[in-house]
Design a protein around this motif. Sequence first.
Motif, mmCIF file in Angstrom:
data_model
loop_
_atom_site.group_PDB
_atom_site.id
_atom_site.type_symbol
_atom_site.label_atom_id
_atom_site.label_comp_id
_atom_site.label_asym_id
_atom_site.label_seq_id
_atom_site.Cartn_x
_atom_site.Cartn_y
_atom_site.Cartn_z
ATOM 1 N N ALA A 145 0.823 -1.210 0.000
ATOM 2 C CA ALA A 145 0.000 0.000 0.000
ATOM 3 C C ALA A 145 0.852 1.252 0.000
ATOM 4 N N ASN A 146 0.370 2.262 -0.674
ATOM 5 C CA ASN A 146 1.009 3.571 -0.640
ATOM 6 C C ASN A 146 0.740 4.235 0.710
ATOM 7 N N THR A 147 1.636 5.129 1.105
ATOM 8 C CA THR A 147 1.485 5.814 2.385
ATOM 9 C C THR A 147 1.780 7.300 2.208
ATOM 10 N N VAL A 148 1.230 8.078 3.125
ATOM 11 C CA VAL A 148 1.570 9.489 3.239
ATOM 12 C C VAL A 148 1.734 9.792 4.722
ATOM 13 N N ASP A 149 2.707 10.617 5.048
ATOM 14 C CA ASP A 149 2.936 10.997 6.442
ATOM 15 C C ASP A 149 2.776 12.507 6.545
ATOM 16 N N LEU A 150 1.880 12.930 7.437
ATOM 17 C CA LEU A 150 1.581 14.348 7.636
ATOM 18 C C LEU A 150 2.205 14.787 8.950
ATOM 19 N N ASN A 159 5.403 11.791 0.774
ATOM 20 C CA ASN A 159 4.819 10.700 -0.030
ATOM 21 C C ASN A 159 5.698 9.469 0.088
ATOM 22 N N GLY A 160 5.229 8.482 0.847
ATOM 23 C CA GLY A 160 5.979 7.232 1.015
ATOM 24 C C GLY A 160 5.591 6.170 0.023
ATOM 25 N N SER A 161 4.845 6.530 -1.014
ATOM 26 C CA SER A 161 4.377 5.571 -1.998
ATOM 27 C C SER A 161 5.435 5.329 -3.066
ATOM 28 N N GLY A 162 5.172 4.304 -3.870
ATOM 29 C CA GLY A 162 6.075 3.975 -4.966
ATOM 30 C C GLY A 162 5.862 4.806 -6.198
ATOM 31 N N PHE A 210 -5.708 17.715 11.096
ATOM 32 C CA PHE A 210 -5.488 17.896 9.662
ATOM 33 C C PHE A 210 -5.362 16.516 9.008
ATOM 34 N N ARG A 211 -5.924 16.383 7.801
ATOM 35 C CA ARG A 211 -5.848 15.106 7.090
ATOM 36 C C ARG A 211 -5.379 15.332 5.654
ATOM 37 N N ALA A 212 -4.468 14.437 5.209
ATOM 38 C CA ALA A 212 -4.046 14.379 3.803
ATOM 39 C C ALA A 212 -4.472 13.007 3.267
ATOM 40 N N GLN A 213 -5.209 12.994 2.151
ATOM 41 C CA GLN A 213 -5.750 11.736 1.644
ATOM 42 C C GLN A 213 -5.668 11.707 0.108
ATOM 43 N N SER A 214 -5.157 10.576 -0.429
ATOM 44 C CA SER A 214 -5.062 10.404 -1.883
ATOM 45 C C SER A 214 -6.413 9.979 -2.438
ATOM 46 N N ALA A 215 -6.814 10.636 -3.516
ATOM 47 C CA ALA A 215 -8.074 10.272 -4.165
ATOM 48 C C ALA A 215 -7.923 9.018 -5.009
ATOM 49 N N THR A 216 -6.684 8.666 -5.370
ATOM 50 C CA THR A 216 -6.477 7.502 -6.241
ATOM 51 C C THR A 216 -6.136 6.253 -5.445
ATOM 52 N N ASN A 259 -6.210 6.191 -1.863
ATOM 53 C CA ASN A 259 -6.865 6.281 -0.554
ATOM 54 C C ASN A 259 -5.864 6.303 0.599
ATOM 55 N N ALA A 260 -4.574 6.413 0.288
ATOM 56 C CA ALA A 260 -3.583 6.556 1.352
ATOM 57 C C ALA A 260 -3.857 7.860 2.112
ATOM 58 N N SER A 261 -3.794 7.800 3.455
ATOM 59 C CA SER A 261 -4.097 9.009 4.214
ATOM 60 C C SER A 261 -3.360 8.993 5.549
ATOM 61 N N ASP A 262 -3.256 10.183 6.145
ATOM 62 C CA ASP A 262 -2.715 10.326 7.485
ATOM 63 C C ASP A 262 -3.403 11.529 8.134
ATOM 64 N N THR A 263 -3.629 11.412 9.433
ATOM 65 C CA THR A 263 -4.271 12.485 10.197
ATOM 66 C C THR A 263 -3.300 12.985 11.250
ATOM 67 N N LEU A 264 -3.161 14.298 11.363
ATOM 68 C CA LEU A 264 -2.225 14.932 12.281
ATOM 69 C C LEU A 264 -3.011 15.688 13.353
ATOM 70 N N HIS A 265 -2.645 15.446 14.621
ATOM 71 C CA HIS A 265 -3.318 16.074 15.768
ATOM 72 C C HIS A 265 -2.540 17.318 16.188
#
Length: 875
Positions: A475-480, A520-523, A592-598, A600-606
């Motif tokens: 899975a692709n990942t994103v870190d916020l 962006n931690g995705s490939g 705050f949330r960052a989410q990929s529309a393609t 669905n990789a996402s991360d939420t920051l408190h």
Amino acid sequence: MNALLQRLDSGWSTFLVPVLVGFVVAMTAMSVNAAAPAGTVIGNQAAATYSDGSSVVRTVTSNTVVTTVQQVASLSVAANGAKTISIGGQVYYPHTLVNTGNGTDSFALTSSNTGGFSFAAAVFYADANGDGVPDNAVPITTTGQLAAGQSFRFVVAGIVPATAVAGASNTLTATATSGFAPATTGSVTDTTTITSQAVLNVTQVLDVAAGPSPSTANRTITITYTNTGNTTATNLTLTELVPAGMTYIANSARWSGSGATVLSDADATDNQGGIVFDENVSAANRVTAVIASIPPGGSGTLSYKVSVNSGLPAGANAATAATASFSYNDGAAAVPASNTNTVQYTVLAGAQVGMTGATVTTVPQGGVVNFTNTVTNAGNATDSFDLSTLGSTFPAGTTFQFFQADGVTPIVDRNGNGVPDTGPIAAGASLNIVVRAILPPGATGGPYTVTAKATSSTDATKSASALNTLGTISANTVDLTNNGAGAAAPGYGPGPEALPVTTTPVAAGGTTRITLVLANGSGVADTFALRASTDSSFATTTLPAGWSVVFHDANGAVLDNSGLINSGANKTVYADVTVPANVSAGTTQLYFRAQSATTNASDTLHNAVIIGTVRSLTISPNHTAQLTPGGTTVYVHTLYNAGNVTEADGAIGTATAATVDSSSGFTSVVYWDKNNDGVLDASDPVVTDLSQLTGGTNGANTTAGLAPGKSARLFVKVTAPAAATSGTTNITTLSIATGGIVGAMAAPGAVSVTDTSTVVVSQVTLVKTQALDAGCDGTADTAFSPVAISSGAAPGGCLRYEITATNVGPVAVTNLVVSDSTPAYTTYSATVPASATAGTVTAPAPGARGTVQTTVTTLAPGATVVLRFGVRIDP
């Protein structure tokens, strides 16, 4: 045969000339030539890989060059013959013509003769069963159209004139002339000697001319003999070696003189009513028969059976061709041994193919999967195989491509049917190919399978399939995170966090800027939607009444998504949080949330926002860029006052701006975009103190300093030393340090950004050209050009290739590998070995197929490397 001779002597003599020559078409190709067929299109692309200035491995491909193989004429005619014959008798000479050219051709037939007696003109007749006598009385003067490798058999049946005398001889030359290239001819010579004694004419026939290997039934060879002379012939000795591709069937021999009686195989001395027969006794693997006597006009047959062995290659092979020999006494003397016609069993081509697949454990989401498959030609003739995929369970949007074993050279359509194919593979040989799956960005999970299929081009009913399996798509990942990327950044790792990782103060009625970094931690490159809420689950995008969150980039543009972020890269964006004037003091949890529309990789920051008196400056973003030795680059930063008091008003508070460069020789200067045009120009002053921010047009106060909620655009101009080497990296740190007591609050800590400058940028172009080398001397006959070669490229000739890689960037590239491969129907020609203007060259063995490449450690800006090599078109 006697009946034919009677017809020749009687009614047919009114239109038959004294010499009769007949031909037969063998309807299957002889294995005499592996030439590239006329009209074959030879073409491929070169490819190159290299590391650019960012250490990213890139691939480029050249244009495609194509060459059309020209037709060449060639033939063989065999074999010369010699016989004795009675005055007024007929003589038969068996021969075979083979079209050894690479295209369809026809051959005109002519003859001439000289000697102690004369034959008139020659006439040619078909002999469909190859028994050495004409099939009919219809004369022909041409073979008709013969495909490349096709054979045409004939016999010469000559009538000796009554004026001939014993002992006289005649030499007959039969000539075949190519219709495509009349200068190309082939001929045989037959010598006829007159005798008044016995004359034996001996021919043989095979009951079936073509079939599989092994045969489904035994084959019968029948030898026929006739005495056309004036005296009794004695001691006719018939011998025939059983061909290597056949096996004698024990006790299968029969003689017409003894009917159904089985001839003894193992005894070379027993007389069985006028014949002595053995097999494998008088000579190894040989049939031998001695017939006591044949009176004038007498005839008979000897037959035996053979089986066709397994594993024989397709075509008319020497292993399945049998030629008998005969000798006898003509009543006065022994006649030397001579040969009969050759009977040929043609092995029919049988297409078979095998294929093996591969398994890949895991690939990143949106990545590329390379499966190495092996295609094996399990048939008995050279074949090519169309390649396709079917039965894919891969996610929708996956595309599949085929590459050669090197993984960089695309497999193209070589036979003109619009489907990529392997090109010719010899019987029993194997070829590795790469099946490439290009994954869509949104897919994860597994396993996934796709079936690759190879289909014979000679028999579309013969195919093989191989299963290729991908274990999982990671899975692709994103870190916020806040304020930076990596393990040290607040909020690193999956969120939402239980406690706020950053708490930002804001004055009532004010706006504060929160710095967010998306990694962006995705490939693959991806885009991420940006949202803010007080609900950590984001079931609703809820904010308190009167609050707003607006996302900006470094230039102040409003965002609702991050824009494209490359794999492994990060991007800084800003969340401007505005609170109403009547908001109560206290802390509000904000997510705050960052989410990929393609994907669905996402991360939420408190985060959290605290309402109170605030002193806060922010500056952003961090930058990376490239520049050339001695060159400059300008970075743009936004300095924002997120507090509720003016900073650096020149009276109470102070703030300074300073830069530090990490590498020797680099310099940096800070400018203020006073005219707010976004471009560093002559009207923009150098600043070292924020009290200088006055009188501008970009929203700064008319008084000194930076007012609450206001921003200033700062330029950092970095200059590299002229002697900087490619790959040198400098980090420029811009720091804003505040001081003094404002609103009873001490100065916050300094804020800073970094600008990373690398002395590198690169781009490589690849151009392929070709030229004829008809004599294969290693020297091009024509100028090199990318234009298709449509004439002059004949089997056995050569082509020369040049692949030019040019670094059109201003700095060097590294690990450049320029690759090409021998196209289908060609092999590597080492008359002049492969060479390059730079790098280490590797190539196949002379006469082999494979990849030619040069590896260049470094290619300077503006420099080129040229790879040169030759290939020989299969003759």
